[in-house]
Design a protein around this motif. Structure first.
Motif, PDB file in Angstrom:
ATOM      1  N   VAL A 199       0.837  -1.196   0.000  1.00 13.09           N
ATOM      2  CA  VAL A 199       0.000   0.000   0.000  1.00 13.09           C
ATOM      3  C   VAL A 199       0.871   1.246   0.000  1.00 13.09           C
ATOM      4  CG1 VAL A 199      -1.598   1.347   1.404  1.00 13.09           C
ATOM      5  CG2 VAL A 199      -1.997  -1.091   1.056  1.00 13.09           C
ATOM      6  N   GLU A 200       1.930   1.221   0.796  1.00 12.80           N
ATOM      7  CA  GLU A 200       2.793   2.401   0.868  1.00 12.80           C
ATOM      8  C   GLU A 200       3.476   2.672  -0.465  1.00 12.80           C
ATOM      9  OE1 GLU A 200       6.302   4.279   3.683  1.00 12.80           O
ATOM     10  OE2 GLU A 200       5.041   2.653   4.413  1.00 12.80           O
ATOM     11  N   PRO A 205       1.306   7.845   5.110  1.00 11.17           N
ATOM     12  CA  PRO A 205       1.791   6.569   5.653  1.00 11.17           C
ATOM     13  C   PRO A 205       2.839   6.757   6.738  1.00 11.17           C
ATOM     14  CG  PRO A 205       1.864   6.574   3.241  1.00 11.17           C
ATOM     15  CD  PRO A 205       1.587   7.970   3.673  1.00 11.17           C
ATOM     16  N   SER A 223      -4.836   1.335  11.704  1.00 12.28           N
ATOM     17  CA  SER A 223      -3.920   1.532  10.588  1.00 12.28           C
ATOM     18  C   SER A 223      -4.040   0.385   9.586  1.00 12.28           C
ATOM     19  CB  SER A 223      -2.484   1.644  11.113  1.00 12.28           C
ATOM     20  OG  SER A 223      -1.570   1.726  10.054  1.00 12.28           O
ATOM     21  N   SER A 224      -4.092  -0.840  10.088  1.00 20.55           N
ATOM     22  CA  SER A 224      -4.240  -2.001   9.198  1.00 20.55           C
ATOM     23  C   SER A 224      -5.583  -1.960   8.477  1.00 20.55           C
ATOM     24  CB  SER A 224      -4.120  -3.301  10.002  1.00 20.55           C
ATOM     25  OG  SER A 224      -2.837  -3.426  10.562  1.00 20.55           O
ATOM     26  N   GLU A 267      -5.471   0.494   5.619  1.00 23.92           N
ATOM     27  CA  GLU A 267      -4.732  -0.050   4.485  1.00 23.92           C
ATOM     28  C   GLU A 267      -5.525  -1.129   3.744  1.00 23.92           C
ATOM     29  OE1 GLU A 267      -0.843  -1.363   5.423  1.00 23.92           O
ATOM     30  OE2 GLU A 267      -0.113   0.638   5.943  1.00 23.92           O
ATOM     31  N   ILE A 325      -7.730   2.737   1.816  1.00 24.16           N
ATOM     32  CA  ILE A 325      -6.730   3.142   0.823  1.00 24.16           C
ATOM     33  C   ILE A 325      -6.919   2.435  -0.520  1.00 24.16           C
ATOM     34  CG2 ILE A 325      -4.278   3.366   0.333  1.00 24.16           C
ATOM     35  CD1 ILE A 325      -5.327   5.205   2.580  1.00 24.16           C
TER      36      ILE A 325
END
Length: 229
Positions: free
Chosen positions: A14-15, A27, A144-145, A148, A152
């Motif tokens: 993802v980043e 990120p 955060s997970s 993602e 995102i």
């Protein structure tokens, strides 16, 4: 849309995909939150006594971190609420879930901050602070997970490069509006490789880069040395 920018197939994470559409700071913020929370967990678990001067710096560092996190999440909620639902009906439920998760984080963050302040500055037992910080750390990691996994990828499929530029600019403008950019920018960028730092600063006015190097970074380093010697 004619100008839609999808992540290239070589984007392995993802980043990577975000970086390829010019999103550099979002990120980083999540990674920094997790690192800072891990630092406080280790400090509390060690049982080490800290001086009153360091305790004051650690509480101020926490308050700045908590404010930056709250502002970031408010900005994310607002900008994705404005952008995503217009792209696909499924996004309504996803954005609603985002709001609920951020509200839960706000509650956990407030509790952890209150208990941490008590443990560091007022002589309270560190045990309750430790549990509260662990809970927050794990919750931030889960959110955060989830971002993602759920937010995102949808945005990467739907947003143009211009959309992403607006998202990134709004998140950073939220920090600037609260006079936190002088801390947040070095907190994010001080440890970046030089080539990536140059890419970050390319999106800011030249005057911001000058202020960063002449004033913000030295002040941040002094503060960091107090809190985390």
């Amino acid at each position: 849309m004619a100008d839609r920018t999808d992540p290239p197939p070589q984007a392995s994470t993802v980043e990577d995909a975000l970086e390829q559409v010019g999103v550099l700071l979002m990120p980083l913020m999540n990674r920094r939150y997790l690192r800072e929370l891990a630092r406080y967990r280790l400090l509390l678990a060690s049982g080490a006594r800290v001086s009153s001067e360091r305790a004051t710096a650690l509480v101020r560092w926490w308050d700045t971190l908590a404010d930056a996190m709250a502002g970031h999440h408010r900005a994310m909620d607002e900008v994705f609420r404005a952008q995503l639902p217009h792209r696909d009906p499924e996004f309504d439920a996803v954005v609603a879930s985002m709001s609920a998760r951020y509200e839960s984080l706000e509650s956990s963050r407030s509790e952890a901050g209150r208990r941490l302040t008590g443990a560091l500055r007022d002589g309270d037992s560190p045990t309750s602070a430790q549990f509260s910080v662990i809970r927050l750390h794990e919750e931030v990691s889960a959110v955060s997970s989830w971002e993602e996994r759920e937010i995102i990828p949808r945005a990467l499929r739907s947003f143009t490069a211009a959309d992403w530029a607006r998202v990134e600019a709004f998140v950073i403008a939220t920090q600037a509006a609260q006079d936190r950019l002088d801390h947040v920018l070095p907190w994010l960028c001080a440890e970046l490789p030089a080539d990536r730092a140059r890419r970050v600063f390319a999106s800011f006015p030249v005057s911001t880069a000058r202020s960063y190097h002449s004033a913000w970074l030295p002040a941040f380093e002094r503060f960091a040395a107090q809190a985390w010697p």
